[in-house]
Enzyme design. Structure first.
Site, PDB file in Angstrom:
ATOM      1  N   TYR A 156     -27.081  25.045 -15.372  1.00 57.97           N
ATOM      2  CA  TYR A 156     -28.414  25.734 -15.700  1.00 57.97           C
ATOM      3  C   TYR A 156     -28.937  24.710 -16.846  1.00 57.97           C
ATOM      4  O   TYR A 156     -28.746  24.409 -17.724  1.00 57.97           O
ATOM      5  CB  TYR A 156     -28.258  27.180 -15.984  1.00 57.97           C
ATOM      6  CG  TYR A 156     -27.578  27.688 -14.815  1.00 57.97           C
ATOM      7  CD1 TYR A 156     -28.033  28.006 -13.540  1.00 57.97           C
ATOM      8  CD2 TYR A 156     -26.043  28.274 -15.460  1.00 57.97           C
ATOM      9  CE1 TYR A 156     -27.123  28.672 -12.592  1.00 57.97           C
ATOM     10  CE2 TYR A 156     -25.283  28.840 -14.332  1.00 57.97           C
ATOM     11  CZ  TYR A 156     -26.015  29.073 -13.200  1.00 57.97           C
ATOM     12  OH  TYR A 156     -25.026  29.743 -12.112  1.00 57.97           O
ATOM     13  N   THR A 229     -25.419  43.234 -23.224  1.00 56.45           N
ATOM     14  CA  THR A 229     -25.560  44.728 -23.791  1.00 56.45           C
ATOM     15  C   THR A 229     -26.856  45.296 -24.130  1.00 56.45           C
ATOM     16  O   THR A 229     -27.187  46.128 -24.853  1.00 56.45           O
ATOM     17  CB  THR A 229     -24.706  44.669 -25.078  1.00 56.45           C
ATOM     18  OG1 THR A 229     -25.069  43.861 -25.989  1.00 56.45           O
ATOM     19  CG2 THR A 229     -23.155  44.380 -24.690  1.00 56.45           C
TER      20      THR A 229
END
Length: 324
Positions: A156, A229
């Site tokens: 990427y 998270t």
């Protein structure tokens, strides 16, 4: 419940249109309608926060770890970098200068099949010594957790593309314990600036930081497939939790605890407890390169798991995983 929730969504949308508040600013780690329990309910783009089956963080149970003999030691480049330590209203974060520069920091090996380029460091911490870390060990939390986030630069072009894509990210979690004084010089470089990033929007320049030397002195780790998270909780993260904490002074921890979620004119709430509650493991396996049954030839000390159930806080009572 559905009616109240719909009303809240409408109200939040109105606030966004009138005051320019965005979802990225509105969410919180604290309990309440903007807290983790509602991340996936209030924004359709974050649905995976609620419905995902590979969410993070998790509770690590040492007795359920699976030894993987094929995993190599994790490798982090030794180059030094500069960047900005900042308060973004959610976390204290160190953002590395353009990670595409020649002295970028890469993470390889361990459980990773690709090269991952580090973009930032995030610090999670609690308001008391028994709270703060994202991950827990047999239900026990640490006062802080330092996380190195990196994206898959083999596949990427940038973090934005990687965070929503398969094998996109890796995060190294370093659990933090309290000692009479800090024993990590790289953490000291960050800690001496904590008072200057007390309020949202504060930032300060930090030079010559070695992420390699920020790591604890161990090659052993635990790893599993999970998520970010924070919203949007993308399940694209290979987590690596190091099998030894670093030690910081209480003074530095108290400096962190002074951080606020708002700016100087409107401080809002303390930032402490900026961690997400642990999520269900959902039959995932947590692997490790720690071979409990077979110490290396010629060694006088068996390779041990540092973290045990009901572990004491005192450094002297934590077992070693080093070799003679």
């Amino acid at each position: 419940m559905k009616t109240n929730l719909g009303l809240c969504i409408t109200l939040i949308s109105l606030l966004e249109s009138v005051y320019g508040t965005t979802w990225s600013e509105w969410w919180k780690y604290a309990d309440g309608i903007s807290g983790p329990e509602f991340w996936g309910l209030l924004n359709l783009e974050w649905t995976i926060c609620t419905k995902g089956k590979r969410q993070s963080p998790v509770n690590i149970e040492p007795k359920r770890l699976v030894y993987d003999p094929y995993m190599k030691n994790i490798h982090i480049d030794q180059a030094h970098v500069g960047g900005w330590l900042l308060n973004n209203g959610h976390d204290i974060k160190f953002k590395i200068d353009d990670p595409a520069k020649p002295n970028s920091i890469n993470i390889t090996k361990g459980p990773l099949s690709y090269m991952y380029r580090v973009i930032d460091i995030t610090i999670h911490f609690g308001s008391s010594d028994d709270l703060g870390s994202d991950h827990t060990i047999e239900g026990k939390s640490f006062p802080a957790e330092i996380q190195l986030t990196a994206f898959n630069s083999d596949i990427y072009a940038n973090f934005t593309s990687a965070e929503v894509s398969p094998n996109g990210l890796t995060v190294i979690g370093i659990l933090v314990q309290i000692n009479e004084e800090s024993t990590n010089r790289e953490f000291e470089k960050l800690a001496q600036e904590f008072k200057r990033v007390k309020y949202k929007g504060n930032e300060v320049r930090v030079e010559d930081l070695s992420l390699h030397d920020l790591m604890p002195e161990t090659y052993s780790f635990m790893t599993y497939e999970g998520s970010l998270t924070k919203p949007g909780c993308h399940e694209t993260v290979t987590w690596v939790i190091m099998n030894r904490p670093i030690y910081i002074s209480r003074e530095h921890l108290e400096s962190l605890r002074q951080a606020m979620t708002g700016d100087e004119e409107n401080p809002n709430d303390p930032m402490a407890n900026n961690n997400r509650p642990t999520m269900s493991l959902n039959r995932r396996t947590i692997r490790t390169n720690i071979n409990f049954a077979d110490p290396r030839p010629g060694c006088t000390m068996k390779k041990n798991l540092t973290y045990h159930a009901n572990f004491p806080v005192l450094r002297s009572s934590i077992s070693s995983d080093s070799y003679s």
